[in-house]
Enzyme design. Structure first.
Site, PDB file in Angstrom:
ATOM      1  N   ASP A 190       8.099   6.061   8.109  1.00 46.20           N
ATOM      2  CA  ASP A 190       7.505   5.404   9.269  1.00 46.20           C
ATOM      3  C   ASP A 190       6.252   6.184   9.594  1.00 46.20           C
ATOM      4  O   ASP A 190       6.298   7.416   9.728  1.00 46.20           O
ATOM      5  CB  ASP A 190       8.450   5.356  10.473  1.00 46.20           C
ATOM      6  CG  ASP A 190       7.994   4.281  11.457  1.00 46.20           C
ATOM      7  OD1 ASP A 190       7.884   3.111  11.037  1.00 46.20           O
ATOM      8  OD2 ASP A 190       7.725   4.596  12.627  1.00 46.20           O
ATOM      9  N   TYR A 203      -5.569   1.843   8.451  1.00 44.38           N
ATOM     10  CA  TYR A 203      -6.676   2.383   9.231  1.00 44.38           C
ATOM     11  C   TYR A 203      -7.543   3.356   8.430  1.00 44.38           C
ATOM     12  O   TYR A 203      -8.418   4.010   9.006  1.00 44.38           O
ATOM     13  CB  TYR A 203      -6.134   3.087  10.483  1.00 44.38           C
ATOM     14  CG  TYR A 203      -5.423   2.165  11.443  1.00 44.38           C
ATOM     15  CD1 TYR A 203      -6.108   1.520  12.471  1.00 44.38           C
ATOM     16  CD2 TYR A 203      -4.052   1.932  11.317  1.00 44.38           C
ATOM     17  CE1 TYR A 203      -5.451   0.669  13.353  1.00 44.38           C
ATOM     18  CE2 TYR A 203      -3.384   1.083  12.192  1.00 44.38           C
ATOM     19  CZ  TYR A 203      -4.089   0.450  13.199  1.00 44.38           C
ATOM     20  OH  TYR A 203      -3.443  -0.397  14.067  1.00 44.38           O
ATOM     21  N   ASP A 204      -7.321   3.453   7.135  1.00 50.35           N
ATOM     22  CA  ASP A 204      -8.090   4.397   6.310  1.00 50.35           C
ATOM     23  C   ASP A 204      -9.601   4.283   6.503  1.00 50.35           C
ATOM     24  O   ASP A 204     -10.292   5.304   6.553  1.00 50.35           O
ATOM     25  CB  ASP A 204      -7.742   4.232   4.827  1.00 50.35           C
ATOM     26  CG  ASP A 204      -6.413   4.877   4.459  1.00 50.35           C
ATOM     27  OD1 ASP A 204      -5.975   5.801   5.176  1.00 50.35           O
ATOM     28  OD2 ASP A 204      -5.807   4.464   3.455  1.00 50.35           O
ATOM     29  N   GLY A 206       0.816  -1.207   0.000  1.00 48.26           N
ATOM     30  CA  GLY A 206       0.000   0.000   0.000  1.00 48.26           C
ATOM     31  C   GLY A 206       0.848   1.255   0.000  1.00 48.26           C
ATOM     32  O   GLY A 206       0.595   2.195  -0.758  1.00 48.26           O
ATOM     33  N   LYS A 207       1.883   1.273   0.842  1.00 46.85           N
ATOM     34  CA  LYS A 207       2.783   2.430   0.890  1.00 46.85           C
ATOM     35  C   LYS A 207       3.526   2.600  -0.428  1.00 46.85           C
ATOM     36  O   LYS A 207       3.658   3.707  -0.952  1.00 46.85           O
ATOM     37  CB  LYS A 207       3.800   2.269   2.023  1.00 46.85           C
ATOM     38  CG  LYS A 207       3.264   2.508   3.412  1.00 46.85           C
ATOM     39  CD  LYS A 207       4.401   2.450   4.421  1.00 46.85           C
ATOM     40  CE  LYS A 207       3.899   2.653   5.833  1.00 46.85           C
ATOM     41  NZ  LYS A 207       5.001   2.614   6.815  1.00 46.85           N
TER      42      LYS A 207
END
Length: 208
Positions: free
Chosen positions: A79, A168-169, A20-21
């Site tokens: 981070d 956590y979106d 995702g990142k």
């Protein structure tokens, strides 16, 4: 605009194996149009670093140095996590493994909702914030890592909403927009998110 000397190496390692990142960063770097190749560390078979710092900044630097040491290239690490003041800042740096297993988004979300139950009173909003710290090192022993920090304020929902994003979106509510982070398109999210804010500071640093 002066050209950073690390551009001369032709590539920058992105110190993350989080899909995702990586997807968000690839979109953000695409917009920057940097004259360097961005290489996710997974393509170089670089394993995740041991994140034993006590802050987002410490862990970002640890990950950037780790990727740079193995690759021999400049590296940028992220981070990030979600902080909830009524929980003393938790999940914080433990966001990705809040429920025990690293990267189990559903379990992490469920634990956060459960932990917040005692604080749900009369429909009052519970404040939360996404935090992103980017660390850029030009080499593994760089004595002056560049740090870029973004903070995205919102509220924590009582149930997930939306299908986009990750982590956590689905629980992160933006009252001014009346949507959750998971209801934003990737493009719209990148304009205002913690990661987008940190990347904007990085972009501005390139123009000095």
């Amino acid at each position: 605009m002066s050209t950073p000397h690390w551009f001369d190496q032709g590539s920058l390692v992105l110190a993350s194996n989080n899909k995702g990142k990586v997807a968000e960063f690839e979109k953000l770097f695409e917009q920057l149009k940097l004259p360097v190749e961005i290489i996710p560390q997974g393509r170089l078979n670089i394993p995740d670093a041991i994140e034993d710092g006590l802050s987002f900044i410490e862990n970002a630097i640890i990950k950037a140095r780790h990727a740079s040491k193995i690759s021999g290239k400049p590296a940028m690490a992220d981070d990030s996590g979600i902080c909830v003041p009524v929980l003393g800042g938790a999940p914080g740096i433990y966001s990705a493994r809040y429920a025990g297993e690293h990267g189990d988004d559903a379990a992490n979300n469920a634990k956060l909702l459960n932990d917040l139950l005692p604080f749900r009173k009369n429909g009052e909003a519970i404040e939360g914030m996404f935090v992103c710290v980017l660390a850029l090192v030009t080499h593994a022993e760089d004595p002056l890592p560049q740090i870029f920090q973004g903070i995205w304020h919102g509220e924590i929902l009582e149930a997930p909403r939306g299908e986009n994003g990750f982590g956590y979106d689905p629980l992160f509510w933006l009252p001014e927009l009346q949507v959750s982070s998971a209801e934003l398109s990737k493009e719209d999210k990148n304009k205002i998110s913690h990661r987008g804010q940190a990347m904007q500071l990085f972009r501005e640093s390139l123009q000095k």
